[in-house]
Design a protein around this motif. Structure first.
Motif, PDB file in Angstrom:
ATOM      1  N   HIS A   1      36.126  33.146  38.681  1.00  0.00           N
ATOM      2  CA  HIS A   1      36.665  34.425  39.167  1.00  0.00           C
ATOM      3  C   HIS A   1      37.815  34.883  38.271  1.00  0.00           C
ATOM      4  O   HIS A   1      38.918  34.346  38.316  1.00  0.00           O
ATOM      5  CB  HIS A   1      37.158  34.315  40.621  1.00  0.00           C
ATOM      6  CG  HIS A   1      37.608  35.626  41.186  1.00  0.00           C
ATOM      7  ND1 HIS A   1      36.728  36.599  41.598  1.00  0.00           N
ATOM      8  CD2 HIS A   1      38.835  36.150  41.353  1.00  0.00           C
ATOM      9  CE1 HIS A   1      37.401  37.655  42.014  1.00  0.00           C
ATOM     10  NE2 HIS A   1      38.694  37.415  41.884  1.00  0.00           N
TER      11      HIS A   1
ATOM     12  N   HIS B   1      39.448  38.625  36.208  1.00  0.00           N
ATOM     13  CA  HIS B   1      39.397  40.072  35.960  1.00  0.00           C
ATOM     14  C   HIS B   1      39.815  40.343  34.521  1.00  0.00           C
ATOM     15  O   HIS B   1      41.019  40.349  34.210  1.00  0.00           O
ATOM     16  CB  HIS B   1      40.353  40.810  36.896  1.00  0.00           C
ATOM     17  CG  HIS B   1      40.022  40.667  38.358  1.00  0.00           C
ATOM     18  ND1 HIS B   1      39.265  41.588  39.048  1.00  0.00           N
ATOM     19  CD2 HIS B   1      40.339  39.701  39.261  1.00  0.00           C
ATOM     20  CE1 HIS B   1      39.138  41.201  40.319  1.00  0.00           C
ATOM     21  NE2 HIS B   1      39.781  40.057  40.474  1.00  0.00           N
TER      22      HIS B   1
ATOM     23  N   HIS C   1      35.353  39.639  46.732  1.00  0.00           N
ATOM     24  CA  HIS C   1      36.538  39.000  47.322  1.00  0.00           C
ATOM     25  C   HIS C   1      36.340  38.872  48.826  1.00  0.00           C
ATOM     26  O   HIS C   1      35.738  39.744  49.444  1.00  0.00           O
ATOM     27  CB  HIS C   1      37.785  39.864  47.081  1.00  0.00           C
ATOM     28  CG  HIS C   1      38.143  40.031  45.644  1.00  0.00           C
ATOM     29  ND1 HIS C   1      37.648  41.052  44.871  1.00  0.00           N
ATOM     30  CD2 HIS C   1      38.965  39.311  44.839  1.00  0.00           C
ATOM     31  CE1 HIS C   1      38.156  40.955  43.646  1.00  0.00           C
ATOM     32  NE2 HIS C   1      38.959  39.917  43.592  1.00  0.00           N
TER      33      HIS C   1
ATOM     34  N   HIS D   1      38.681  33.525  46.958  1.00  0.00           N
ATOM     35  CA  HIS D   1      39.817  33.291  47.856  1.00  0.00           C
ATOM     36  C   HIS D   1      39.469  32.565  49.162  1.00  0.00           C
ATOM     37  O   HIS D   1      39.815  31.411  49.331  1.00  0.00           O
ATOM     38  CB  HIS D   1      40.621  34.577  48.125  1.00  0.00           C
ATOM     39  CG  HIS D   1      41.014  35.259  46.848  1.00  0.00           C
ATOM     40  ND1 HIS D   1      41.849  34.662  45.952  1.00  0.00           N
ATOM     41  CD2 HIS D   1      40.641  36.445  46.288  1.00  0.00           C
ATOM     42  CE1 HIS D   1      41.996  35.446  44.892  1.00  0.00           C
ATOM     43  NE2 HIS D   1      41.272  36.540  45.066  1.00  0.00           N
TER      44      HIS D   1
ATOM     45  N   ASP E   1      41.573  34.049  38.601  1.00  0.00           N
ATOM     46  CA  ASP E   1      41.889  35.360  39.180  1.00  0.00           C
ATOM     47  C   ASP E   1      42.976  36.096  38.408  1.00  0.00           C
ATOM     48  O   ASP E   1      43.814  36.781  39.007  1.00  0.00           O
ATOM     49  CB  ASP E   1      42.278  35.246  40.665  1.00  0.00           C
ATOM     50  CG  ASP E   1      42.320  36.598  41.361  1.00  0.00           C
ATOM     51  OD1 ASP E   1      41.545  37.482  40.964  1.00  0.00           O
ATOM     52  OD2 ASP E   1      43.143  36.776  42.283  1.00  0.00           O
TER      53      ASP E   1
HETATM   54 FE    FE Z   1      40.202  38.760  42.128  1.00  0.00          FE
END
Ligand code: FE
Ligand code: GUN
Length: 429
Positions: free
Chosen positions: A72, A74, A227, A267, A318
């Motif tokens: 995960h 970005h 998410h 998460h 993340d």
């Molecule tokens: Fe994220």
């Protein structure tokens, strides 16, 4: 890079990997034989005679381990790394994250940032990643090109979002579907890369968007990433937005995006009993992002409970909720957070062991990409060679050397990186 021809190879070093979470398999000055397809043939303490004519690369006293998998991350939050951690999730997104992602309409800006992003993945030893891009198809295909050129693997998600975001950062369901299919076609010729359906999260996607994405995932057998239950105000907001859903996870499930195809949910800090059961039944991956959960004050996911129930778990940086690329750092935080959870839950959920946390980053996370993350026969040879001589100044065991590297090391000790059998040189920025 792409056309580098492979022949059978043998590497010799101190080999560590985790076929099971419970313990390390360790071969001191052992051998790993890699076939011309880039997959492991076997690991051996003593080299079998049939391989005696194969060239051996001897890494001496260095450590040789599976490479890291980031499930995960970005890519378009690269510029925000290490800043802007003074807010919790929803204001953080609105204030810092969405304005930054809107810049990726500009392909020149995207290229400048994405080149650095790919270089840093390489630098910290991550060979495969499940990546959120932006709503922009051109920039998302460019990111795929840069990953491919570099020789790294993973999945690229064109992000879908059509509500509760600035006008500059919205796509329609038609655009999100078209853009994702474009990434799918664009990566069709890239053996280590593919597309993944990426609704940003429930607050960003109308029911029309969710329906269109769920249909696309089913029609094209595409995996899904999003998410889930990251933060308490987010969960309360989802309840308001989707009153018919019995839990946050159900708001994906009802549209075919909760395990109907392989699914990653980042998460999962606050699963209700129902959400927990749905994750279990649907074999949804909980992607644990402990550095992010600390930085933006989200919470501590019940990783031990997930693992005991057989819910698959992987690790994610993340970025830029997480402040660095290193999955070794994420392992370190996974161990620390599991101890806080243990204490704060009255010592009921046992904290994780080193081998369990390492397994999450390698074999468990890697399984989303196929046979990745171990050195068992048939697994992709995705590997790191670590020279820890600065940390190994006394008679440490091989396992203690890895432990010290995880707690004290960084990119400076990583000497060689392999993805699918190929040594990966430093990508140009
Ligand atoms: Fe994220
Ligand atoms: N939820 C929706 N979008 C995001 C994001 O970009 N980062 C994190 N951490 N959570 C999100």
């Amino acid at each position: 890079m792409r056309n580098q021809l492979l022949t059978m190879q043998i590497y010799r070093a101190n080999i560590l990997f985790t076929p099971t979470p419970e313990k390390f398999e360790i071969l001191e000055r052992g051998y790993v034989v890699v076939g011309d397809d880039g997959n492991v043939i076997g690991t051996y303490q003593n080299l079998p005679p049939e391989y005696q004519d194969v060239p051996i690369t001897n890494y001496g006293n260095q450590l040789l381990m599976p490479a890291m998998n980031d499930l995960h991350i970005h890519a378009p939050q690269y510029r925000n790394l290490g800043i802007a951690m003074d807010m919790e999730l929803i204001p953080w997104l609105n204030t810092y994250t969405f304005p930054e992602e809107a810049k990726y309409k500009d392909l020149a800006y995207a290229e400048r940032m994405y080149r650095r992003f790919v270089r840093d993945l390489w630098k910290l030893g991550t060979m495969r990643a499940a990546i959120f891009a932006t709503i922009h198809p051109e920039a998302s295909c460019l990111l795929a090109d840069l990953m491919h050129e570099a020789g790294l693997g993973g999945m690229i998600g064109l992000v879908a979002m059509d509500r509760n975001s600035p006008d500059m950062l919205r796509n329609t369901p038609e655009e999100a579907v078209k853009g994702t299919l474009r990434v799918m076609e664009h990566t069709a010729s890239m053996p280590l890369l593919s597309a993944i359906v990426t609704p940003r999260f429930v607050p960003s996607c109308t029911p029309e968007m969710m329906r269109a994405l769920g249909k696309m995932a089913a029609d094209n057998k595409l995996p899904v990433q999003s998410h889930l239950s990251e933060n308490l105000s987010e969960i309360a907001w989802v309840k308001e937005l989707e009153p018919e859903s019995s839990c946050y996870g159900d708001a994906y499930y009802r549209y075919g995006m909760f395990g109907q195809t392989p699914t990653l949910m980042a998460h999962c800090c606050y699963p209700t009993a129902e959400e927990f059961e749905l994750m279990k039944k649907q074999r949804v991956f909980a992607v644990h992002c402990p550095t992010s959960n600390c930085n933006i004050g989200s919470g501590i996911a019940p990783i031990r409970r997930f693992m005991t129930a057989g819910i698959p778990v992987a690790l994610g940086s993340d970025i830029s909720g997480g402040s660095g690329f290193s999955i070794f750092r994420v392992i370190h935080y996974t161990l620390q957070m599991s101890k806080l959870k243990w204490v704060h839950g009255n010592y009921k959920e046992m904290f994780l062991s080193l081998s369990e946390a390492f397994w999450l980053a390698t074999k468990s996370g890697g399984s989303f990409f196929g046979k990745v993350g171990s050195f068992e026969p048939g697994y992709a040879f995705d590997a790191l060679v670590v020279n820890d001589e600065d940390l190994n100044f006394d008679n440490y065991t091989i396992q203690h050397r890895l432990e010290r590297y995880i707690y004290l090391g960084d990119d400076r000790q990583i000497q060689h990186r392999f993805c699918q059998g190929k040594e990966i040189p430093e990508p140009k920025v």
